[in-house]
Scaffold this motif. Structure first.
Motif, mmCIF file in Angstrom:
data_model
loop_
_atom_site.group_PDB
_atom_site.id
_atom_site.type_symbol
_atom_site.label_atom_id
_atom_site.label_comp_id
_atom_site.label_asym_id
_atom_site.label_seq_id
_atom_site.Cartn_x
_atom_site.Cartn_y
_atom_site.Cartn_z
ATOM 1 N N LYS A 71 45.688 42.054 26.482
ATOM 2 C CA LYS A 71 44.642 41.690 26.972
ATOM 3 C C LYS A 71 43.936 42.942 27.847
ATOM 4 N N ARG A 72 42.814 42.969 27.832
ATOM 5 C CA ARG A 72 42.077 44.327 28.535
ATOM 6 C C ARG A 72 41.491 44.133 30.048
ATOM 7 N N VAL A 73 41.504 42.768 30.496
ATOM 8 C CA VAL A 73 40.844 42.545 31.805
ATOM 9 C C VAL A 73 41.598 41.573 32.283
ATOM 10 N N VAL A 74 41.934 41.948 33.626
ATOM 11 C CA VAL A 74 42.834 41.121 34.514
ATOM 12 C C VAL A 74 41.992 40.599 35.817
ATOM 13 N N MET A 75 41.603 39.286 35.953
ATOM 14 C CA MET A 75 40.890 38.922 36.883
ATOM 15 C C MET A 75 42.039 38.453 37.905
ATOM 16 N N MET A 76 41.874 38.712 39.278
ATOM 17 C CA MET A 76 43.007 38.461 40.074
ATOM 18 C C MET A 76 41.990 37.637 41.337
ATOM 19 N N GLY A 77 42.188 36.275 41.435
ATOM 20 C CA GLY A 77 41.515 35.478 42.372
ATOM 21 C C GLY A 77 42.430 34.830 43.352
ATOM 22 N N GLU A 78 41.892 34.541 44.548
ATOM 23 C CA GLU A 78 42.950 33.933 45.627
ATOM 24 C C GLU A 78 41.955 32.792 46.307
ATOM 25 N N ALA A 79 42.531 31.824 46.740
ATOM 26 C CA ALA A 79 42.003 30.656 47.441
ATOM 27 C C ALA A 79 41.434 31.050 48.835
ATOM 28 N N ILE A 80 42.004 31.795 49.680
ATOM 29 C CA ILE A 80 41.657 32.243 50.798
ATOM 30 C C ILE A 80 41.728 33.753 51.064
ATOM 31 N N GLN A 81 40.558 33.987 51.787
ATOM 32 C CA GLN A 81 40.478 35.600 52.446
ATOM 33 C C GLN A 81 41.450 35.813 53.687
ATOM 34 N N GLY A 82 41.699 36.939 53.890
ATOM 35 C CA GLY A 82 42.343 37.258 55.170
ATOM 36 C C GLY A 82 43.623 37.068 55.192
ATOM 37 N N THR A 83 44.507 36.799 53.880
ATOM 38 C CA THR A 83 45.770 36.529 54.085
ATOM 39 C C THR A 83 46.460 37.900 53.584
ATOM 40 N N GLY A 84 47.125 38.646 54.311
ATOM 41 C CA GLY A 84 47.673 40.138 53.916
ATOM 42 C C GLY A 84 48.674 39.937 52.862
ATOM 43 N N ASP A 85 49.358 39.083 52.841
ATOM 44 C CA ASP A 85 50.373 38.974 52.033
ATOM 45 C C ASP A 85 49.992 38.862 50.460
ATOM 46 N N LEU A 86 48.903 38.011 50.293
ATOM 47 C CA LEU A 86 48.438 37.869 49.136
ATOM 48 C C LEU A 86 47.485 39.132 48.462
ATOM 49 N N ALA A 87 47.078 39.859 49.467
ATOM 50 C CA ALA A 87 46.538 41.193 49.052
ATOM 51 C C ALA A 87 47.644 42.362 48.777
ATOM 52 N N ASN A 144 34.659 51.652 29.229
ATOM 53 C CA ASN A 144 35.810 51.540 28.101
ATOM 54 C C ASN A 144 36.990 51.605 28.970
ATOM 55 N N GLN A 145 37.388 50.998 29.752
ATOM 56 C CA GLN A 145 38.741 51.140 30.247
ATOM 57 C C GLN A 145 39.312 49.612 30.628
ATOM 58 N N LYS A 146 40.696 49.752 30.596
ATOM 59 C CA LYS A 146 41.276 48.174 30.958
ATOM 60 C C LYS A 146 41.004 48.066 32.470
ATOM 61 N N ALA A 147 40.512 46.792 32.809
ATOM 62 C CA ALA A 147 40.030 46.971 34.044
ATOM 63 C C ALA A 147 40.689 45.561 34.926
ATOM 64 N N PHE A 148 40.972 45.708 36.198
ATOM 65 C CA PHE A 148 41.034 44.697 37.057
ATOM 66 C C PHE A 148 39.821 44.154 37.785
ATOM 67 N N VAL A 149 39.695 42.773 38.249
ATOM 68 C CA VAL A 149 38.622 42.285 38.719
ATOM 69 C C VAL A 149 39.349 41.461 40.214
ATOM 70 N N TRP A 150 38.873 42.237 41.291
ATOM 71 C CA TRP A 150 39.430 41.573 42.556
ATOM 72 C C TRP A 150 38.308 40.672 43.246
#
Length: 413
Positions: free
Chosen positions: A56-72, A292-298
Protein backbone atom coordinates in the motif's frame (compact mmCIF):
# COMPACT_ATOMS: atom_id res chain seq x y z
CA UNK A 1 5.85 13.79 38.94
CA UNK A 2 7.13 10.30 38.39
CA UNK A 3 6.07 9.25 34.94
CA UNK A 4 4.38 5.87 34.61
CA UNK A 5 4.51 3.59 31.61
CA UNK A 6 1.52 3.85 29.30
CA UNK A 7 0.20 0.92 27.32
CA UNK A 8 -1.70 1.95 24.18
CA UNK A 9 -3.41 -0.17 21.58
CA UNK A 10 -3.94 -0.01 17.81
CA UNK A 11 -6.98 -1.07 15.92
CA UNK A 12 -5.62 -1.56 12.42
CA UNK A 13 -7.85 -2.40 9.44
CA UNK A 14 -6.84 -3.27 5.89
CA UNK A 15 -8.62 -1.46 3.07
CA UNK A 16 -10.75 -3.47 0.65
CA UNK A 17 -9.80 -4.14 -2.93
CA UNK A 18 -12.78 -2.00 -4.04
CA UNK A 19 -14.39 1.21 -2.76
CA UNK A 20 -17.00 0.76 -0.01
CA UNK A 21 -20.60 0.64 -1.19
CA UNK A 22 -22.15 1.93 2.01
CA UNK A 23 -22.52 1.48 5.75
CA UNK A 24 -23.53 -2.19 5.43
CA UNK A 25 -20.00 -3.19 4.42
CA UNK A 26 -18.41 -5.38 7.06
CA UNK A 27 -14.69 -5.84 7.62
CA UNK A 28 -13.00 -8.88 6.13
CA UNK A 29 -9.98 -8.47 8.38
CA UNK A 30 -9.24 -6.39 11.41
CA UNK A 31 -6.09 -6.37 13.41
CA UNK A 32 -5.50 -5.35 16.99
CA UNK A 33 -1.88 -4.69 17.93
CA UNK A 34 -0.86 -4.17 21.54
CA UNK A 35 2.48 -2.58 22.28
CA UNK A 36 4.71 -1.79 25.24
CA UNK A 37 4.34 1.55 27.00
CA UNK A 38 5.45 4.48 24.86
CA UNK A 39 8.41 5.12 27.15
CA UNK A 40 9.97 1.86 25.94
CA UNK A 41 8.33 1.56 22.51
CA UNK A 42 10.84 1.59 19.68
CA UNK A 43 10.42 2.04 15.95
CA UNK A 44 11.29 -1.62 15.35
CA UNK A 45 8.37 -2.71 17.56
CA UNK A 46 6.16 -1.51 14.72
CA UNK A 47 7.66 -3.85 12.11
CA UNK A 48 4.46 -6.00 12.15
CA UNK A 49 2.51 -2.94 11.02
CA UNK A 50 4.89 -2.35 8.11
CA UNK A 51 4.61 -6.01 7.12
CA UNK A 52 0.81 -5.83 7.22
CA UNK A 53 0.76 -2.63 5.14
CA UNK A 54 2.65 -4.46 2.41
CA UNK A 55 2.60 -2.64 -0.93
CA UNK A 56 0.00 0.00 0.00
CA UNK A 57 1.24 3.51 -0.81
CA UNK A 58 -0.94 5.60 1.50
CA UNK A 59 -1.17 5.14 5.28
CA UNK A 60 -3.97 7.17 6.88
CA UNK A 61 -3.43 7.58 10.62
CA UNK A 62 -6.46 8.66 12.66
CA UNK A 63 -7.20 9.02 16.34
CA UNK A 64 -10.44 9.51 18.25
CA UNK A 65 -9.13 12.30 20.49
CA UNK A 66 -6.72 15.20 20.18
CA UNK A 67 -4.21 16.36 22.74
CA UNK A 68 -3.10 12.91 23.89
CA UNK A 69 0.67 12.91 23.73
CA UNK A 70 1.12 9.16 23.77
CA UNK A 71 -0.99 8.54 20.68
CA UNK A 72 1.12 11.19 18.89
CA UNK A 73 4.32 9.47 20.05
CA UNK A 74 3.14 6.12 18.68
CA UNK A 75 2.37 7.78 15.35
CA UNK A 76 5.82 9.36 15.36
CA UNK A 77 7.45 5.96 15.81
CA UNK A 78 5.34 4.52 13.01
CA UNK A 79 6.45 7.39 10.75
CA UNK A 80 10.10 6.62 11.59
CA UNK A 81 9.59 2.95 10.81
CA UNK A 82 7.82 3.43 7.48
CA UNK A 83 10.04 6.30 6.34
CA UNK A 84 13.26 4.45 7.11
CA UNK A 85 12.10 0.95 6.16
CA UNK A 86 9.26 1.48 3.70
CA UNK A 87 10.24 4.55 1.63
CA UNK A 88 7.33 6.72 2.80
CA UNK A 89 8.62 10.22 2.01
CA UNK A 90 5.54 12.46 2.23
CA UNK A 91 3.66 13.47 5.41
CA UNK A 92 0.36 15.34 5.02
CA UNK A 93 -1.49 17.21 7.78
CA UNK A 94 -4.67 19.25 7.97
CA UNK A 95 -4.43 22.90 6.97
CA UNK A 96 -3.29 24.08 3.56
CA UNK A 97 -0.38 23.19 1.26
CA UNK A 98 0.12 26.94 0.81
CA UNK A 99 1.06 27.43 4.47
CA UNK A 100 3.20 24.29 4.46
CA UNK A 101 5.03 25.49 1.35
CA UNK A 102 5.68 28.82 3.09
CA UNK A 103 7.08 26.98 6.13
CA UNK A 104 9.29 24.75 3.95
CA UNK A 105 10.51 27.69 1.84
CA UNK A 106 11.43 29.68 4.95
CA UNK A 107 13.26 26.64 6.33
CA UNK A 108 15.24 26.21 3.11
CA UNK A 109 16.00 29.91 2.62
CA UNK A 110 16.92 31.05 6.15
CA UNK A 111 19.62 30.13 8.59
CA UNK A 112 18.61 26.92 10.35
CA UNK A 113 18.76 26.72 14.11
CA UNK A 114 17.24 25.25 17.25
CA UNK A 115 14.00 27.18 16.64
CA UNK A 116 13.46 25.94 13.08
CA UNK A 117 10.98 23.20 13.98
CA UNK A 118 9.02 25.52 16.26
CA UNK A 119 8.85 28.21 13.57
CA UNK A 120 7.70 25.64 11.02
CA UNK A 121 5.08 24.31 13.41
CA UNK A 122 3.62 27.75 14.15
CA UNK A 123 3.49 28.65 10.46
CA UNK A 124 1.98 25.48 9.04
CA UNK A 125 -0.10 23.83 11.75
CA UNK A 126 -3.32 24.79 13.57
CA UNK A 127 -3.29 25.49 17.29
CA UNK A 128 -4.38 21.99 18.24
CA UNK A 129 -1.12 20.60 16.82
CA UNK A 130 1.15 23.04 18.72
CA UNK A 131 2.38 20.27 21.00
CA UNK A 132 5.80 18.94 21.95
CA UNK A 133 5.02 15.56 20.41
CA UNK A 134 4.09 17.02 17.01
CA UNK A 135 7.16 19.27 17.16
CA UNK A 136 9.24 16.12 17.52
CA UNK A 137 7.74 14.81 14.26
CA UNK A 138 8.56 18.13 12.56
CA UNK A 139 12.14 17.99 13.87
CA UNK A 140 12.57 14.47 12.49
CA UNK A 141 11.30 15.54 9.05
CA UNK A 142 13.48 18.66 8.93
CA UNK A 143 16.56 16.68 9.98
CA UNK A 144 15.90 14.32 7.08
CA UNK A 145 15.69 17.30 4.72
CA UNK A 146 19.01 18.54 6.11
CA UNK A 147 20.68 15.31 5.04
CA UNK A 148 20.21 13.01 8.03
CA UNK A 149 19.10 9.56 6.89
CA UNK A 150 18.77 8.02 3.47
CA UNK A 151 15.87 10.14 2.14
CA UNK A 152 13.89 13.32 2.77
CA UNK A 153 10.52 13.33 4.51
CA UNK A 154 8.64 16.24 2.95
CA UNK A 155 5.80 17.99 4.79
CA UNK A 156 2.63 19.30 3.18
CA UNK A 157 -1.15 19.30 3.58
CA UNK A 158 -4.20 17.73 2.01
CA UNK A 159 -6.52 20.44 3.41
CA UNK A 160 -8.44 23.27 1.73
CA UNK A 161 -8.89 25.53 4.77
CA UNK A 162 -6.46 28.42 4.36
CA UNK A 163 -5.30 30.47 7.33
CA UNK A 164 -5.44 27.77 10.03
CA UNK A 165 -1.71 27.96 10.75
CA UNK A 166 -1.15 29.29 14.27
CA UNK A 167 0.98 32.14 12.94
CA UNK A 168 -1.74 33.23 10.52
CA UNK A 169 -4.52 32.87 13.06
CA UNK A 170 -2.74 35.71 14.87
CA UNK A 171 -3.52 38.10 12.00
CA UNK A 172 -0.64 37.57 9.56
CA UNK A 173 -1.54 37.40 5.86
CA UNK A 174 -0.94 34.06 4.15
CA UNK A 175 -0.76 35.46 0.62
CA UNK A 176 1.28 38.51 1.56
CA UNK A 177 3.83 36.16 3.12
CA UNK A 178 3.72 33.92 0.05
CA UNK A 179 4.18 36.88 -2.30
CA UNK A 180 7.23 38.05 -0.34
CA UNK A 181 8.86 34.64 -0.67
CA UNK A 182 8.12 34.47 -4.39
CA UNK A 183 9.53 38.01 -4.75
CA UNK A 184 12.78 36.77 -3.18
CA UNK A 185 12.99 34.15 -5.92
CA UNK A 186 12.26 36.42 -8.86
CA UNK A 187 12.19 40.20 -8.87
CA UNK A 188 9.84 40.43 -11.85
CA UNK A 189 6.60 40.60 -9.85
CA UNK A 190 4.77 43.83 -10.57
CA UNK A 191 2.87 45.86 -8.00
CA UNK A 192 -0.43 44.95 -9.71
CA UNK A 193 0.44 41.25 -9.53
CA UNK A 194 1.30 41.55 -5.86
CA UNK A 195 -2.01 43.26 -5.11
CA UNK A 196 -3.99 40.60 -6.98
CA UNK A 197 -2.33 37.78 -5.07
CA UNK A 198 -2.49 39.43 -1.63
CA UNK A 199 -6.23 40.04 -2.14
CA UNK A 200 -6.75 36.27 -2.15
CA UNK A 201 -6.27 36.25 1.61
CA UNK A 202 -9.83 37.48 2.11
CA UNK A 203 -11.24 35.78 -0.98
CA UNK A 204 -10.33 32.07 -0.66
CA UNK A 205 -9.98 31.51 3.08
CA UNK A 206 -13.70 31.59 4.00
CA UNK A 207 -13.11 34.42 6.48
CA UNK A 208 -16.28 36.08 5.22
CA UNK A 209 -19.23 33.84 6.08
CA UNK A 210 -21.20 34.70 2.97
CA UNK A 211 -18.36 34.77 0.45
CA UNK A 212 -18.67 34.98 -2.43
CA UNK A 213 -21.79 37.11 -2.21
CA UNK A 214 -21.39 38.45 -5.74
CA UNK A 215 -20.09 37.34 -9.10
CA UNK A 216 -17.67 40.27 -8.98
CA UNK A 217 -16.00 38.83 -5.85
CA UNK A 218 -15.79 35.40 -7.43
CA UNK A 219 -14.30 36.90 -10.62
CA UNK A 220 -11.75 38.80 -8.53
CA UNK A 221 -10.73 35.59 -6.79
CA UNK A 222 -10.37 33.77 -10.11
CA UNK A 223 -8.26 36.61 -11.48
CA UNK A 224 -6.00 36.50 -8.41
CA UNK A 225 -5.51 32.75 -8.81
CA UNK A 226 -4.70 33.26 -12.52
CA UNK A 227 -2.05 35.84 -11.59
CA UNK A 228 -0.64 33.50 -8.94
CA UNK A 229 -0.39 30.76 -11.56
CA UNK A 230 1.57 33.04 -13.90
CA UNK A 231 3.95 34.12 -11.13
CA UNK A 232 4.50 30.53 -10.00
CA UNK A 233 5.30 29.52 -13.59
CA UNK A 234 8.04 32.18 -13.67
CA UNK A 235 9.25 31.29 -10.18
CA UNK A 236 9.34 27.50 -10.00
CA UNK A 237 12.70 25.89 -10.58
CA UNK A 238 13.35 22.47 -12.08
CA UNK A 239 10.64 20.35 -10.49
CA UNK A 240 11.36 16.99 -12.07
CA UNK A 241 12.74 15.52 -8.84
CA UNK A 242 12.43 18.23 -6.19
CA UNK A 243 9.26 17.75 -4.12
CA UNK A 244 9.33 21.35 -2.89
CA UNK A 245 9.28 22.69 -6.43
CA UNK A 246 6.55 20.25 -7.42
CA UNK A 247 4.50 21.41 -4.44
CA UNK A 248 4.94 25.03 -5.55
CA UNK A 249 3.39 24.28 -8.95
CA UNK A 250 0.27 23.00 -7.16
CA UNK A 251 -0.38 26.13 -5.07
CA UNK A 252 -2.65 27.89 -7.62
CA UNK A 253 -4.79 24.75 -7.87
CA UNK A 254 -4.89 24.52 -4.06
CA UNK A 255 -6.17 28.12 -3.93
CA UNK A 256 -8.75 27.26 -6.59
CA UNK A 257 -10.04 24.29 -4.59
CA UNK A 258 -10.24 26.47 -1.48
CA UNK A 259 -12.29 29.01 -3.45
CA UNK A 260 -14.74 26.35 -4.62
CA UNK A 261 -14.96 24.90 -1.10
CA UNK A 262 -15.79 28.35 0.31
CA UNK A 263 -18.42 28.97 -2.33
CA UNK A 264 -20.15 25.61 -1.94
CA UNK A 265 -19.95 25.56 1.85
CA UNK A 266 -21.65 28.94 2.04
CA UNK A 267 -24.49 27.85 -0.24
CA UNK A 268 -25.60 25.52 2.60
CA UNK A 269 -26.97 22.92 0.21
CA UNK A 270 -24.77 20.16 1.64
CA UNK A 271 -23.15 19.33 4.96
CA UNK A 272 -20.09 21.53 5.66
CA UNK A 273 -17.81 18.63 6.59
CA UNK A 274 -18.69 16.64 3.51
CA UNK A 275 -18.04 19.63 1.23
CA UNK A 276 -14.68 20.23 2.94
CA UNK A 277 -13.70 16.57 2.70
CA UNK A 278 -14.70 16.25 -0.95
CA UNK A 279 -12.55 19.22 -2.01
CA UNK A 280 -9.74 18.01 0.26
CA UNK A 281 -9.88 14.62 -1.46
CA UNK A 282 -9.50 16.31 -4.86
CA UNK A 283 -6.47 18.19 -3.59
CA UNK A 284 -5.07 15.00 -2.08
CA UNK A 285 -5.50 13.24 -5.44
CA UNK A 286 -3.46 15.95 -7.18
CA UNK A 287 -0.77 15.98 -4.47
CA UNK A 288 -0.39 12.22 -4.39
CA UNK A 289 -0.31 11.94 -8.18
CA UNK A 290 2.04 14.89 -8.75
CA UNK A 291 4.52 14.29 -5.93
CA UNK A 292 4.40 10.54 -6.63
CA UNK A 293 5.59 9.48 -3.18
CA UNK A 294 4.33 7.02 -0.61
CA UNK A 295 2.41 9.15 1.83
CA UNK A 296 1.22 9.40 5.43
CA UNK A 297 -2.00 11.26 6.28
CA UNK A 298 -2.11 12.57 9.88
CA UNK A 299 -5.75 13.28 10.71
CA UNK A 300 -8.75 12.65 12.93
CA UNK A 301 -10.49 9.30 12.61
CA UNK A 302 -13.76 10.95 11.55
CA UNK A 303 -12.02 12.33 8.45
CA UNK A 304 -10.28 9.17 7.32
CA UNK A 305 -13.05 6.66 7.96
CA UNK A 306 -13.29 4.37 4.96
CA UNK A 307 -17.05 3.93 4.75
CA UNK A 308 -20.03 6.22 4.25
CA UNK A 309 -22.06 7.44 7.19
CA UNK A 310 -25.60 6.15 7.72
CA UNK A 311 -27.11 9.14 5.97
CA UNK A 312 -24.87 8.54 2.96
CA UNK A 313 -22.36 11.30 3.73
CA UNK A 314 -18.83 10.71 2.53
CA UNK A 315 -15.68 11.41 4.50
CA UNK A 316 -12.29 12.44 3.12
CA UNK A 317 -11.08 8.86 3.60
CA UNK A 318 -13.99 7.36 1.67
CA UNK A 319 -13.54 9.83 -1.19
CA UNK A 320 -9.79 9.17 -1.33
CA UNK A 321 -10.30 5.43 -1.24
CA UNK A 322 -12.69 5.71 -4.16
CA UNK A 323 -9.89 7.40 -6.14
CA UNK A 324 -7.18 4.95 -5.03
CA UNK A 325 -8.98 1.71 -4.04
CA UNK A 326 -5.84 -0.41 -4.04
CA UNK A 327 -3.48 2.05 -2.36
CA UNK A 328 -4.89 3.00 1.07
CA UNK A 329 -4.25 1.42 4.46
CA UNK A 330 -6.22 3.06 7.28
CA UNK A 331 -5.37 2.94 10.98
CA UNK A 332 -7.51 3.98 13.95
CA UNK A 333 -5.50 4.76 17.08
CA UNK A 334 -7.32 4.22 20.36
CA UNK A 335 -6.86 3.05 23.94
CA UNK A 336 -8.77 0.84 26.33
CA UNK A 337 -10.10 1.74 29.73
CA UNK A 338 -7.78 2.27 32.69
CA UNK A 339 -6.80 4.84 35.28
CA UNK A 340 -5.83 8.49 35.12
CA UNK A 341 -3.58 10.54 37.34
CA UNK A 342 -5.57 13.73 37.91
CA UNK A 343 -4.07 17.02 39.06
CA UNK A 344 -7.40 18.84 39.12
CA UNK A 345 -10.79 18.18 40.64
CA UNK A 346 -14.15 18.23 38.85
CA UNK A 347 -14.19 22.04 39.10
CA UNK A 348 -10.76 22.41 37.54
CA UNK A 349 -8.96 23.40 40.74
CA UNK A 350 -5.48 22.03 41.46
CA UNK A 351 -5.34 19.11 43.90
CA UNK A 352 -2.74 16.65 45.12
CA UNK A 353 -2.14 14.10 42.32
CA UNK A 354 -4.75 11.37 42.66
CA UNK A 355 -5.20 8.21 40.65
CA UNK A 356 -8.80 7.53 39.71
CA UNK A 357 -10.57 4.86 37.71
CA UNK A 358 -11.98 5.95 34.37
CA UNK A 359 -15.34 4.67 33.24
CA UNK A 360 -15.06 1.90 30.63
CA UNK A 361 -15.61 2.67 26.96
CA UNK A 362 -19.06 1.07 26.94
CA UNK A 363 -20.22 3.55 29.62
CA UNK A 364 -18.89 6.79 28.18
CA UNK A 365 -16.87 7.86 25.16
CA UNK A 366 -13.09 7.93 25.47
CA UNK A 367 -13.03 11.61 24.56
CA UNK A 368 -15.57 12.51 27.24
CA UNK A 369 -13.84 10.70 30.05
CA UNK A 370 -10.49 12.24 29.12
CA UNK A 371 -11.91 15.72 28.60
CA UNK A 372 -12.48 16.04 32.35
CA UNK A 373 -8.75 15.85 32.95
CA UNK A 374 -6.36 18.78 32.75
CA UNK A 375 -3.49 19.20 30.32
CA UNK A 376 -1.17 17.94 33.06
CA UNK A 377 -3.06 14.69 33.59
CA UNK A 378 -2.14 11.52 31.79
CA UNK A 379 -3.90 8.32 30.91
CA UNK A 380 -2.92 4.82 31.99
CA UNK A 381 -4.49 2.35 29.58
CA UNK A 382 -5.52 -1.19 30.41
CA UNK A 383 -3.58 -4.17 29.08
CA UNK A 384 -6.69 -5.73 27.59
CA UNK A 385 -9.55 -4.39 25.52
CA UNK A 386 -12.74 -3.56 27.41
CA UNK A 387 -15.91 -5.41 26.50
CA UNK A 388 -17.39 -2.37 24.77
CA UNK A 389 -14.41 -1.69 22.53
CA UNK A 390 -16.47 -2.25 19.39
CA UNK A 391 -18.95 0.44 20.43
CA UNK A 392 -18.93 3.90 18.89
CA UNK A 393 -16.35 6.39 20.09
CA UNK A 394 -16.90 10.13 20.05
CA UNK A 395 -14.36 11.98 17.99
CA UNK A 396 -13.78 15.69 17.61
CA UNK A 397 -16.42 18.39 17.57
CA UNK A 398 -17.32 19.55 14.06
CA UNK A 399 -19.56 22.41 12.87
CA UNK A 400 -22.46 19.95 12.79
CA UNK A 401 -21.73 18.67 16.33
CA UNK A 402 -19.84 15.70 17.71
CA UNK A 403 -19.02 12.97 15.20
CA UNK A 404 -18.97 9.30 16.16
CA UNK A 405 -17.16 6.36 14.62
CA UNK A 406 -17.37 2.61 14.97
CA UNK A 407 -13.77 1.36 14.61
CA UNK A 408 -14.75 -2.12 13.44
CA UNK A 409 -17.13 -0.85 10.77
CA UNK A 410 -15.74 2.42 9.46
CA UNK A 411 -12.15 1.20 9.15
CA UNK A 412 -13.32 -1.84 7.25
CA UNK A 413 -11.02 -4.45 5.81
Amino acid sequence: MKRRNLCFLFLVALSCSKPPDGPKDQPKLDWIFQFPGTASLSSSDLDPIRTTIGEKRVVMMGEAIQGTGDLARVRERLIHNLHEGGDFNLLLFEGSPIEFWIAEEEYFSTKRGVNSSGDFQRTALPGVWQTEEVRSVIEYALRSQAGVGSSDLYLSSYGVQIGLGYRFMQGKSVFETLTGLLQNRVKRISHAEQEAIVALDSLVSCKEKKFPDSEEQYAQAEQGISVLSQVVARTARDSNKDLHEKALTLLPKAASYSLEFCREANENTRNYNEVRDEWASKLFTDLFSTLNQKAFVWAQSAQIRQSQRKEGRMSFGAYARGAFPEEIFSIHFTAGNGRAISFTNEKGKAIEPTEKLLLPVEKVSLERKLSALSAMDFFLAAKSLPGGFAAEETTRSEPEGLTTIDPRKHFDG
